[in-house]
Scaffold this active site. Structure first.
Site, PDB file in Angstrom:
ATOM      1  N   GLY A  78       1.581   2.563  -9.682  1.00  0.00           N
ATOM      2  CA  GLY A  78       2.802   2.008  -9.979  1.00  0.00           C
ATOM      3  C   GLY A  78       3.788   2.057  -8.596  1.00  0.00           C
ATOM      4  N   ASN A  79       4.989   1.900  -8.621  1.00  0.00           N
ATOM      5  CA  ASN A  79       5.920   1.965  -7.560  1.00  0.00           C
ATOM      6  C   ASN A  79       7.324   2.298  -8.041  1.00  0.00           C
ATOM      7  OD1 ASN A  79       7.709  -0.458  -7.897  1.00  0.00           O
ATOM      8  ND2 ASN A  79       5.678  -1.614  -8.039  1.00  0.00           N
ATOM      9  N   TYR A  80       8.052   2.679  -7.039  1.00  0.00           N
ATOM     10  CA  TYR A  80       9.296   3.306  -7.247  1.00  0.00           C
ATOM     11  C   TYR A  80      10.578   2.480  -7.713  1.00  0.00           C
ATOM     12  CZ  TYR A  80       7.407   7.432  -4.665  1.00  0.00           C
ATOM     13  OH  TYR A  80       6.487   8.617  -4.527  1.00  0.00           O
ATOM     14  N   ALA A  99       9.451  -5.625  -8.919  1.00  0.00           N
ATOM     15  CA  ALA A  99       8.115  -5.156  -7.719  1.00  0.00           C
ATOM     16  C   ALA A  99       6.851  -5.083  -8.263  1.00  0.00           C
ATOM     17  CB  ALA A  99       9.083  -3.892  -7.194  1.00  0.00           C
TER      18      ALA A  99
END
Ligand code: C5P
Length: 401
Positions: A211-213, A279
């Site tokens: 995943g990402n932030y 994102a």
């Protein structure tokens, strides 16, 4: 003076700060612009400016107590909340902001706020240390998450003679924000807008993912702002812990890039424009294990990744005369990369977030963007709350024909 607010009902809330003297000027500006204004003042507010002045300027008795002093008549905050086309609280002290954020309804101003169906704007005013205190900042973020518009305080000399941020914004600027609010209010009525927001999670096994932030805050702010302008919004959201408030937002929760693509392509058919702020993970594991990967089974681990679909580029291929807006988050060669993305994905506009600025990017409440349009124009904005950035982005998008 032009009657820009003709026929509008404004509730002007005044709380107990020295900036309350400026509220008389603000009230005068509202009246001159054609608005009908009902003043609601807190008990402390009356220490700074007299109800007699405000009643004379507004042409209406000022409301302050739950019960009228001589008749005992009950003032209905519910009726006022329904009457209002806009509530402006100026000045808003740290205490009033804290009560608003936490629903502490111990005076007429707060009960009116809690009953208000209309948009609410808040112009804080306090000493610089009170403004900077984490509790004030948390309460401001909470109010923004409720959809309250914050007219950020300016920097300058304060009543304490200290110099810093905390001065209530000047009445002329507050009037301008109010005029902008009314001119925007229905500007997207009849339009259908798709917004993607948040990260995507790409499963490795039943308990792990890539995943990402991304927090989704920018996209959710855009969705709320578009809905506030009258648009019907479809918000395709990755895994985030945010809520949507406006009933004009239809939310579709997804997890992976493929799910996001499917939902976005489907919704785009009916939409006039799409704003792609998600994102999206660029790669996903080629396959997802049905069982949890065991540590003892491996000497190190290699996960083969395959490229995810590019949602923006896919919509770009089928956009026709719809408007497509993308985002670029870059660490280097920001401008050139953003221009390339706009061209390759067939976007009309790209919003460049700079990772160079500590007030911009993931999981923050603020952002600093440069908006570049396919027609060649470009504008760099200062760092603002994400809700204010959402306003700038939609103003820019609405100016594309
Ligand atoms: O190519 P890059 O990921 O930097 O492009 C960013 C823009 O493209 C954003 O608007 C993002 O939402 C969109 N995007 C997308 N699908 C992807 C990757 C990015 O829609 N797979």
């Amino acid at each position: 003076m032009e009657q820009t607010l003709k026929g509008k009902h404004i509730v002007l809330g005044i709380s107990g700060g020295i900036a309350a003297y400026k509220s008389a000027f603000l009230l005068r500006l509202f009246i001159k612009a054609g608005a009908e204004v009902q003043v609601v003042i807190t008990p402390n507010g009356k220490e700074f400016i007299t109800p007699a002045t405000l009643a004379a300027l507004s042409g209406k008795p000022v409301v302050s107590e739950f019960f009228a002093a001589n008749t005992g008549e009950w003032h209905s905050h519910v009726d006022l909340g329904l009457w209002s086309d806009l509530m402006v609280i100026a000045p808003a002290t740290a205490s009033t902001i804290g009560k608003m954020a936490n629903g502490i309804a111990d005076n007429m101003l707060i009960t009116t706020y809690l009953s208000a169906k209309s948009r609410v704007m808040v112009a804080p005013a306090m000493d610089l240390d009170m403004w900077a205190h984490p509790s004030t900042q948390r309460n401001i973020a909470t109010l923004e998450s409720y959809g309250v518009e914050i007219i950020m305080p300016a920097s300058g000399e304060l009543a304490s003679h200290l110099v810093g941020k905390g001065r209530m914004e000047e009445p002329e600027i507050i009037l301008k924000r109010v005029e902008e609010h009314f001119s925007r209010r229905e500007s997207m009525k009849g339009k259908k807008i798709l917004v993607t927001a948040g990260p995507t999670y790409e499963n490795i096994d039943p308990v792990r993912f890539i995943g990402n932030y991304s927090s989704g805050k920018m996209g959710f702010s855009i969705a709320e702002e578009a809905a506030a302008r009258g648009a019907e919004v479809t918000l395709v959201a990755g895994p985030v812990s945010l809520e949507t408030k406006n009933p004009r937002i239809t939310r579709i929760d997804v997890r992976s890039a493929r799910q996001m693509l499917e939902a976005a392509v489907d919704a785009f058919k009916e939409c006039d424009a799409a704003i792609l702020s998600a994102a999206v993970a660029d790669y996903a594991p080629e396959s997802c294990s049905d069982t949890k990967l065991k540590r003892e089974n491996t000497n190190g681990l290699t996960i083969k990744l395959v490229k995810n679909p590019d949602i923006a580029a896919t919509l770009g291929e089928r956009k026709g005369n719809k408007i497509l807006v993308g985002f670029a988050l870059e660490t280097d060669h920001e401008h050139d990369n953003a221009m390339k993305k706009m061209k390759n994905k067939n976007l009309d506009m790209i919003v460049l977030n700079s990772l160079q600025n500590p007030l911009a990017g993931f999981n923050k409440d603020t952002n600093q963007v440069t908006v570049i349009k396919a027609c060649g124009t470009e504008k760099a904005y200062s760092a603002k709350s994400k809700r204010d950035v959402a306003r700038d982005i939609l103003d820019e998008m609405e100016s594309i024909n």
